[in-house]
Design a protein around this motif. Structure first.
Motif, short mmCIF file in Angstrom:
data_model
loop_
_atom_site.label_atom_id
_atom_site.label_comp_id
_atom_site.label_asym_id
_atom_site.label_seq_id
_atom_site.Cartn_x
_atom_site.Cartn_y
_atom_site.Cartn_z
N SER A 201 -3.18 -5.34 -2.28
CA SER A 201 -2.83 -4.39 -1.72
C SER A 201 -1.62 -3.61 -2.27
CB SER A 201 -2.90 -4.36 0.02
OG SER A 201 -2.90 -3.02 0.48
N MET A 202 -0.79 -3.12 -1.34
CA MET A 202 0.47 -2.50 -1.59
C MET A 202 1.52 -2.54 -0.52
SD MET A 202 1.91 -1.69 -4.24
CE MET A 202 0.68 -1.05 -5.61
N PRO A 203 2.68 -3.25 -0.53
CA PRO A 203 3.59 -3.25 0.51
C PRO A 203 4.00 -1.99 0.78
CG PRO A 203 4.01 -5.09 -1.28
CD PRO A 203 2.98 -4.18 -1.73
N THR A 204 4.67 -1.73 2.00
CA THR A 204 5.40 -0.56 2.56
C THR A 204 6.75 -0.96 3.25
OG1 THR A 204 3.36 0.60 2.67
CG2 THR A 204 4.91 1.66 3.68
N TRP A 205 7.69 -0.59 2.87
CA TRP A 205 8.73 -0.93 3.45
C TRP A 205 9.23 0.08 4.74
CZ3 TRP A 205 14.85 0.21 1.66
CH2 TRP A 205 15.57 -0.59 2.52
N VAL A 206 9.32 -0.49 5.72
CA VAL A 206 9.30 0.40 7.13
C VAL A 206 10.44 1.27 6.93
CG1 VAL A 206 10.75 -1.13 8.44
CG2 VAL A 206 9.15 0.39 9.82
N GLU A 207 11.60 1.17 6.29
CA GLU A 207 12.75 2.11 6.23
C GLU A 207 12.38 3.30 5.51
OE1 GLU A 207 15.56 1.93 7.94
OE2 GLU A 207 14.75 0.22 8.78
N ALA A 300 12.07 -2.34 -3.05
CA ALA A 300 12.09 -2.13 -1.64
C ALA A 300 12.12 -3.47 -1.13
CB ALA A 300 10.79 -1.39 -1.13
N ILE A 301 11.36 -4.71 -1.49
CA ILE A 301 11.72 -5.83 -0.98
C ILE A 301 13.09 -6.34 -1.35
CG2 ILE A 301 10.91 -8.26 -1.23
CD1 ILE A 301 8.27 -7.15 -2.09
N ASP A 302 13.48 -6.34 -2.45
CA ASP A 302 14.89 -6.57 -2.59
C ASP A 302 15.87 -6.03 -1.52
OD1 ASP A 302 16.94 -8.17 -4.84
OD2 ASP A 302 17.69 -5.97 -4.70
N MET A 303 15.64 -4.81 -1.43
CA MET A 303 16.55 -4.30 -0.29
C MET A 303 16.59 -4.76 1.11
SD MET A 303 16.42 -0.22 -1.81
CE MET A 303 17.90 0.45 -0.60
N ALA A 304 15.29 -5.01 1.27
CA ALA A 304 15.09 -5.77 2.70
C ALA A 304 15.54 -7.08 2.74
CB ALA A 304 13.46 -5.58 2.87
N VAL A 305 15.46 -7.66 1.44
CA VAL A 305 16.10 -9.24 1.81
C VAL A 305 17.33 -9.28 1.71
CG1 VAL A 305 15.83 -11.53 0.44
CG2 VAL A 305 13.86 -10.09 0.65
N ALA A 306 18.14 -8.11 0.98
CA ALA A 306 19.63 -8.19 1.04
C ALA A 306 20.14 -7.67 2.38
CB ALA A 306 20.02 -6.98 -0.09
N ARG A 307 19.29 -7.13 3.39
CA ARG A 307 19.64 -6.82 4.60
C ARG A 307 19.70 -8.19 5.40
NH1 ARG A 307 17.73 -0.86 7.00
NH2 ARG A 307 18.66 0.46 5.27
#
Length: 319
Positions: A201-207, A300-307
């Motif tokens: 499928s395709m991930p979706t970052w909630v932000e 998007a995953i990289d930004m979420a993990v950075a948080r």
């Protein structure tokens, strides 16, 4: 669209400002909870409707909530989304996932409210590989998908101006953790890791999702069906996990990349209802509406993990 007005005084001058009030259903869920907070952070007035506020099986109560809310915008993030829960209680799934959105659409049409209803990639035909557009064939293979596709038909018939927004694999809300958060937590506890490698499928970052929904609610009159997800090529749960873990190493959450065993979809003992294999969505229409590219899922995953790396306590409560 129904609007409210108030006066803001700035020194000797004043100006007329349009005030919006947004009613968010599912405000205690993964998407709805973050969306309600996001809109409030943006300075907008939000009415939060969670499970304890209104039983969506009770259509009369739902109607009263809608009519008394004073809302100019309604976003429905609520659903019975557990596949086995829908399989075990299809009547509740039908009422909450299909009949309740139909009532929302009816009242929104009659009252002049903007209505956005969240649907799912699970309505799509999952037999063929590749990215699916909004015009692609729908062929749900489980009770959940059937109830969500019925909702799409009911909403669009009741209110042609409504927007049906399909989302997939939402991540990034530690209050309501999803697959990436669970992978991170298990890896940080040095537990064995495994993920399905033959479902895509395709991930979706909630932000990003919240930003898109704000744009679509207040700055766009888009209607019909719209796919909301990150850009990129279809990704499996296994490659999803690898991407998350590589970002965790990059940002210092892990010393090295742990192994992730590959699993098969048909071997998952807890899956009693069928899962579609190929439901990755194309976000080209979203990009066209926004007049800019949609962020790639890896970024998007990289930004979420950075948080999470900046504040590891966000993951501490996830078991």
């Amino acid at each position: 669209m129904k609007k409210g007005f108030h006066w803001i005084l700035e020194g000797e001058a004043s100006k007329l400002c349009v005030m919006y009030r947004t009613l968010v259903f599912g405000a205690d869920g993964r998407v709805g909870g973050r969306l309600a907070a996001y809109l409030e952070e943006y300075g907008l007035e939000v009415v939060k409707c969670g499970r304890g506020f209104c039983d969506l099986k009770d259509l009369s109560a739902l109607k009263r909530v809608l009519l008394s809310s004073g809302a100019t915008h309604v976003v429905n993030c609520a659903a019975v989304s557990g596949l086995e829960a829908c399989l075990d209680d299809p009547e509740t799934a039908h009422r909450v996932n299909a009949m309740a959105p139909e009532m929302m659409a009816r009242i929104c049409r009659l009252e002049g409210m903007r209505f956005i209803h969240l649907s799912t990639d699970y309505v799509l035909d999952g037999r063929r590989k590749g990215l699916k557009t909004e015009e692609g064939k729908c062929r749900p293979v489980n009770v959940y998908g059937e109830s969500k596709l019925e909702a799409e038909f009911r909403v669009r018939e009741e209110m042609p101006d409504a927007l049906v927004a399909r989302v997939s694999w939402v991540f990034g809300n530690p209050v309501r953790p999803s697959f990436p958060e669970m992978v991170l937590r298990r890896a940080m506890k040095r537990e064995p890791l495994a993920a399905v490698a033959d479902k895509w499928s395709m991930p979706t970052w909630v932000e990003d999702l919240c930003a898109w929904l704000r744009f679509l609610a207040y700055e766009s009159g888009a209607s019909g069906v719209l796919h909301l997800c990150q850009s990129g090529e279809p990704v499996s749960w296994h490659s999803y996990a690898i991407t998350v873990l590589k970002c965790a190493v990059k940002h210092g959450l892990l010393p090295s990349l742990p192994p992730v065993a590959e699993q098969k979809l048909d071997e998952q003992a807890g899956f009693r209802d069928a899962r579609p294999r190929h439901t990755a969505m194309s976000c080209e229409r979203l990009s066209s509406l926004m007049k800019k590219p949609v962020r790639a899922y890896e970024e998007a995953i990289d930004m979420a993990v950075a948080r999470y790396a900046a504040d590891p306590t966000l993951l501490s409560s996830i078991s």
